[in-house]
Write an enzyme that holds these catalytic residues in place. Structure first.
Site, short mmCIF file in Angstrom:
data_model
loop_
_atom_site.label_atom_id
_atom_site.label_comp_id
_atom_site.label_asym_id
_atom_site.label_seq_id
_atom_site.Cartn_x
_atom_site.Cartn_y
_atom_site.Cartn_z
N TYR A 69 0.84 -1.20 0.00
CA TYR A 69 0.00 0.00 0.00
C TYR A 69 0.87 1.25 0.00
O TYR A 69 2.07 1.21 0.26
CB TYR A 69 -0.97 0.01 1.19
CG TYR A 69 -0.35 0.30 2.54
CD1 TYR A 69 -0.28 1.61 3.02
CD2 TYR A 69 0.16 -0.72 3.33
CE1 TYR A 69 0.27 1.88 4.26
CE2 TYR A 69 0.72 -0.46 4.57
CZ TYR A 69 0.77 0.85 5.03
OH TYR A 69 1.32 1.11 6.25
N CYS A 70 0.24 2.38 -0.31
CA CYS A 70 0.90 3.69 -0.27
C CYS A 70 -0.13 4.70 0.24
O CYS A 70 -0.96 4.34 1.07
CB CYS A 70 1.46 4.07 -1.64
SG CYS A 70 0.21 4.25 -2.94
N GLN A 71 -0.10 5.92 -0.26
CA GLN A 71 -1.07 6.93 0.17
C GLN A 71 -2.40 6.76 -0.56
O GLN A 71 -3.46 6.73 0.05
CB GLN A 71 -0.53 8.34 -0.05
CG GLN A 71 -1.41 9.44 0.50
CD GLN A 71 -1.54 9.39 2.01
OE1 GLN A 71 -0.61 9.02 2.72
NE2 GLN A 71 -2.71 9.73 2.51
N ILE A 97 -3.61 4.14 2.01
CA ILE A 97 -3.91 4.26 3.43
C ILE A 97 -4.98 5.32 3.68
O ILE A 97 -5.68 5.30 4.70
CB ILE A 97 -2.63 4.55 4.24
CG1 ILE A 97 -2.88 4.36 5.74
CG2 ILE A 97 -2.07 5.92 3.91
CD1 ILE A 97 -1.62 4.42 6.59
#
Length: 109
Positions: A69-71, A97
């Site tokens: 995952y990332c932003q 996230i």
């Protein structure tokens, strides 16, 4: 893959739960170290996208389930592609996230 698969969205909340219940799974956050320290999903490992080529030194089992995952989901998509090129066989982009509804941890890894 069908035409409708292009419209499916990933639910990071469901995917984090799936990660936590999958034997040997690794949750990877590919945001920067500063972003990670400002808030991350508990149990995740921080491997910034800029350093993803070093994953072979950190993720030894290339067949382990890896949830990335990332932003927002963009960098994680790129990371999944790079990890697959490095030989990882079970890598999933679980999105950003910003959609996570669980508890966020702050501080170092």
């Amino acid at each position: 893959m069908s035409f409708l698969d292009f419209f499916k969205t990933v639910d990071i909340n469901q995917e984090v739960n799936r990660c936590r219940t999958t034997k040997g799974a690794v949750l990877v956050d590919v945001r920067t170290e500063d972003e990670y320290r400002s808030g991350h999903i508990g149990g995740s490992r921080n491997i910034p996208l800029a350093k993803i080529d070093n994953a072979v030194n950190l993720l030894h089992d290339k067949n382990a389930p890896i949830f990335v995952y990332c932003q927002s989901g963009s960098r994680s998509k790129t990371a999944v592609s790079k990890l697959k090129k490095l030989g990882y066989t079970n890598v999933t982009n679980i999105g950003g996230i910003e959609s996570f509804q669980g508890q966020i941890q702050r501080g170092k890894r």
